[in-house]
Structure formats: C-alpha cells, structure tokens
Design an enzyme around this catalytic site. Structure first.
Site, PDB file in Angstrom:
ATOM      1  N   ARG A 138      49.111  22.249   5.614  1.00  0.00           N
ATOM      2  CA  ARG A 138      49.568  21.497   6.785  1.00  0.00           C
ATOM      3  C   ARG A 138      48.583  20.412   7.187  1.00  0.00           C
ATOM      4  O   ARG A 138      48.959  19.406   7.792  1.00  0.00           O
ATOM      5  CB  ARG A 138      49.823  22.450   7.965  1.00  0.00           C
ATOM      6  CG  ARG A 138      51.030  23.356   7.751  1.00  0.00           C
ATOM      7  CD  ARG A 138      51.444  24.048   9.035  1.00  0.00           C
ATOM      8  NE  ARG A 138      50.464  25.018   9.491  1.00  0.00           N
ATOM      9  CZ  ARG A 138      50.420  26.286   9.105  1.00  0.00           C
ATOM     10  NH1 ARG A 138      51.301  26.744   8.207  1.00  0.00           N
ATOM     11  NH2 ARG A 138      49.512  27.119   9.586  1.00  0.00           N
TER      12      ARG A 138
ATOM     13  N   HIS B 181      42.061  42.259  10.270  1.00  0.00           N
ATOM     14  CA  HIS B 181      40.609  42.282  10.145  1.00  0.00           C
ATOM     15  C   HIS B 181      40.234  43.325   9.101  1.00  0.00           C
ATOM     16  O   HIS B 181      41.088  44.060   8.592  1.00  0.00           O
ATOM     17  CB  HIS B 181      39.939  42.577  11.487  1.00  0.00           C
ATOM     18  CG  HIS B 181      39.797  41.373  12.366  1.00  0.00           C
ATOM     19  ND1 HIS B 181      38.971  40.318  12.052  1.00  0.00           N
ATOM     20  CD2 HIS B 181      40.400  41.043  13.536  1.00  0.00           C
ATOM     21  CE1 HIS B 181      39.046  39.398  12.996  1.00  0.00           C
ATOM     22  NE2 HIS B 181      39.917  39.810  13.907  1.00  0.00           N
TER      23      HIS B 181
ATOM     24  N   TYR C 237      42.579  45.748   6.354  1.00  0.00           N
ATOM     25  CA  TYR C 237      42.666  45.534   4.912  1.00  0.00           C
ATOM     26  C   TYR C 237      42.233  46.773   4.139  1.00  0.00           C
ATOM     27  O   TYR C 237      42.898  47.196   3.179  1.00  0.00           O
ATOM     28  CB  TYR C 237      41.818  44.325   4.488  1.00  0.00           C
ATOM     29  CG  TYR C 237      42.034  43.101   5.341  1.00  0.00           C
ATOM     30  CD1 TYR C 237      43.310  42.703   5.709  1.00  0.00           C
ATOM     31  CD2 TYR C 237      40.959  42.345   5.798  1.00  0.00           C
ATOM     32  CE1 TYR C 237      43.508  41.584   6.511  1.00  0.00           C
ATOM     33  CE2 TYR C 237      41.141  41.231   6.590  1.00  0.00           C
ATOM     34  CZ  TYR C 237      42.412  40.846   6.957  1.00  0.00           C
ATOM     35  OH  TYR C 237      42.600  39.756   7.743  1.00  0.00           O
TER      36      TYR C 237
ATOM     37  N   ASP D 192      35.243  42.828   4.341  1.00  0.00           N
ATOM     38  CA  ASP D 192      34.881  41.418   4.495  1.00  0.00           C
ATOM     39  C   ASP D 192      33.872  40.964   3.455  1.00  0.00           C
ATOM     40  O   ASP D 192      34.028  39.896   2.843  1.00  0.00           O
ATOM     41  CB  ASP D 192      34.290  41.182   5.890  1.00  0.00           C
ATOM     42  CG  ASP D 192      35.360  41.033   6.952  1.00  0.00           C
ATOM     43  OD1 ASP D 192      36.545  40.940   6.591  1.00  0.00           O
ATOM     44  OD2 ASP D 192      35.016  41.016   8.146  1.00  0.00           O
TER      45      ASP D 192
END
Length: 372
Positions: A90, A125, A129, A155
């Site tokens: 975008r 977060h 996951y 993460d």
C-alpha cells in the site's frame, strides 16, 4: 564496521520485535544497516536492538519519502521489513516494485503469521505464535499452566534468527544467480521448526507422559531446577549416565539413589524429592563451589545483574557494558571478528547525510522533522 558481512548494505524499514533483532544481528556481523524510521514508536524498550545502524527518518506516505526508500533499496543487497502483509504494498514499496528496480535484491519479510493463511492479516504477539505452533503447551510444571518463556522463543529464536538465516541463504543464491527473491520468515513457522526434536521424541514414544513428567519438561530428576537454602536456584542437566553418577556423588546420594535405574520413570518423583531436599541444605554458591570441576552439569541460575561477575562469561566477554549491560555479538569468527557496534543513534540522526549520498539532499519534504 568489522565482521564477515562487511560490505553488505541492508535497508531496514522500522518495526518492532523480530525485525529489529534481525537487523541487530546483521549489523553485529558487520553489515551496513540503514534503518528507516517514521518516529519514536519503534524505540520503546528496543534501543539495544537498534545498535550499529544509521537512522533515517522519512514520511513513507509522501512521494518523496517513498522515492528515498526506493533509492536506498537500489543501492542495497537486502531490504528487511516487519509490517503486516500488504502494508508495504500500500505504501508503494512492495517486492514487485522494489525487485523490478533491483532484481538482485533479497526482500526479507518477518511477521508473526506469515504472508498468507487465514491469520496472516490478524494481530498477534510472541505468546500467540508459539501457542498455535505447539511450542508453548509443553513449557509448564506438572500441574501448572503453560508458562511463556518471555518472548525469546518466538520473536527472537523463531522470528529474528529465522529471518537472518533466510536472508543470508537468499543472499548466497542472489550472488550466484543474479536473481533476488522474497523471504517469508514467519514466527509461527520458526517456532514450529524448533519443536522438531519434540515431535521426534513423541514419534519414538520417548515423550508420552502427561506434561511435567517427561525428560525435558521437569519430570526427570536429573533435568530441572532446584531451589537452594538461600532462595536461589541451580540448574541440573545430567542426562548422560556418567554425568548423573557425578551429580549423585557430589550430592552425597550415590548410596541412596545410585542403585535405581536412571530411566525408571516410576522412581522419578521420589528421586526428584530426595534431590530437592538435599539441594535445600546449602546455598546456591556453595553448591556451585562443591561441583567446580565436576562433569555433573550443575550450574547457577543467574539473574541479569550477576552476569558480569560470572568467571566464564567474563573470560569470554559474553556481555559488554556501554552505558547498559548488553550481549556481545555472536557467533565468533577467527578471520573476520565482529566489533561491538555503537549504540543506537537518535531517530533521524543520519537522514540528511544519507539523502545527500543518494543525491536527494533537497528532499526536505521526505523527512518528518529529522535533525540535521
């Protein structure tokens, strides 16, 4: 910068979590990482993860800001971004646009859910996951709820490190073939990848008991943590028979427990209780001293403020201090050693210098009040 990636230019479009960690690792390894930031939003609790970069502040929604990012990507071998799927498209900065201009570019994308699938556009977060990947459920005490292992498993292990691995693999391919590609590094995939041994053990019937009663989840008396007399903890990982024998000898429990087969799971609760009672008789540091030089796989459980004083970590300079405690770059290289990168600069500190290098010095409207 020094390190094995010296000469590699990476454009990192600012984000949080695994993206900055991947950028930090690349910078630690010697890459020139230029971080494109919009504002201070990515800085909260992340300043250490932003070390070793130059910082450029741009308005990604403005035509001149977009053109500045494209010009940067033209000079780079890697672009790294961590937005939700579709955001870069975008902005006019998606891989189709960027790779059309620089076909050799590696376009690294690190997200939680990945670039496709039903959850791809949804928020999440680390805990979400790893939960969905099956990596959270086994991490708990026997009767306790699953316990998040901070946000290191998803993460950073399953996300940031996976992204670095993917980017470097694609970079080798691009240098050999002249063709770049998109790297889709999803935390949920990386967390799932790290459960490979767990699934192997399940298939081999080596992990079939209820949670908290298996080899690596706290069930085995020779693999777990024990509280000491001073309310601190030691970690025990004496899996191999020789190490377990050394553990029992150091604890003075050879006569009592040495005759029990180590893999007799029925005896594990009693052995664990007996070892726990013995460990509570001394302080943590007394046990560490008692096991010094023994291959019993017993170590102290250290708090962050104890790390610099630990002899092994100190000898290897595993942690450094530069205004704050920080892990040193890793791994280590014999011919191209990495240096400790400088701290993160203020947001936009390098904007005008980098734009000037690109011949865009007059593009003031591309910035958002970036400093000179």
């Amino acid at each position: 910068m020094t390190g094995p990636l010296t000469g590699l230019r990476v454009v990192e479009v600012g984000g949080i979590g695994p993206g900055p960690f991947a950028g930090m690792m690349l910078a630690d390894l010697g890459a020139e990482v230029i971080r494109v930031e919009r504002d201070e939003s990515g800085r909260r609790a992340h300043s250490l993860l932003l070390r070793g970069r130059r910082s450029v502040q741009l308005d990604l929604k403005s035509p001149r800001g977009r053109e500045a990012v494209l010009a940067l990507a033209d000079t780079a071998e890697v672009l790294l971004e961590g937005f939700r799927p579709g955001v870069m498209e975008r902005l006019g900065l998606g891989p189709d646009v960027v790779l059309a201009r620089n076909p050799r570019l590696v376009y690294g994308r690190v997200t939680g859910w990945g670039q496709d699938g039903p959850l791809a556009p949804r928020a999440g977060h680390d805990i979400n996951y790893i939960a969905l990947a099956g990596a959270l459920e086994p991490v708990a005490g026997r009767d306790g709820a699953p316990t998040p292992p901070l946000n290191m498993l998803g993460d950073f292990g399953g996300g940031g490190m996976l992204a670095v691995c993917g980017v470097l693999a694609a970079l080798l391919s691009a240098r050999a073939t002249g063709r770049g590609q998109v790297v889709d590094a999803a935390v949920v995939d990386g967390a799932a990848l790290m459960t490979a041994m767990l699934h192997s053990m399940r298939a081999e019937r080596a992990w079939s008991a209820p949670r908290g009663e298996n080899l690596l989840d706290g069930g085995a008396p020779f693999y777990g943590v024990y509280e000491t007399r001073d309310g601190r903890w030691v970690a025990v990982g004496a899996i191999e028979p020789a190490f377990y024998a050394a553990l029992l000898e150091g604890l003075g429990l050879t006569c009592e427990l040495g005759g029990v087969a180590q893999d007799d799971t029925a005896s594990w609760p009693r052995s664990r209780a007996r070892i726990a009672a013995r460990v509570r008789e001394r302080t943590r540091d007394e046990w560490v001293a008692a096991f010094a030089g023994a291959d019993a796989c017993l170590t102290a459980v250290l708090a962050p403020d104890e790390l610099l004083a630990e002899p092994h970590l100190s000898a290897r300079e595993t942690f450094v201090t530069d205004g704050a405690l920080a892990p040193a770059p890793a791994p280590r290289f014999s011919a191209t050693p990495s240096a400790v990168p400088p701290p993160a600069p203020p947001v936009g500190a390098d904007t005008r210098a980098v734009l000037a290098e690109l011949g865009l010095a007059g593009a003031a409207e591309a910035t958002q009040g970036a400093p000179a």
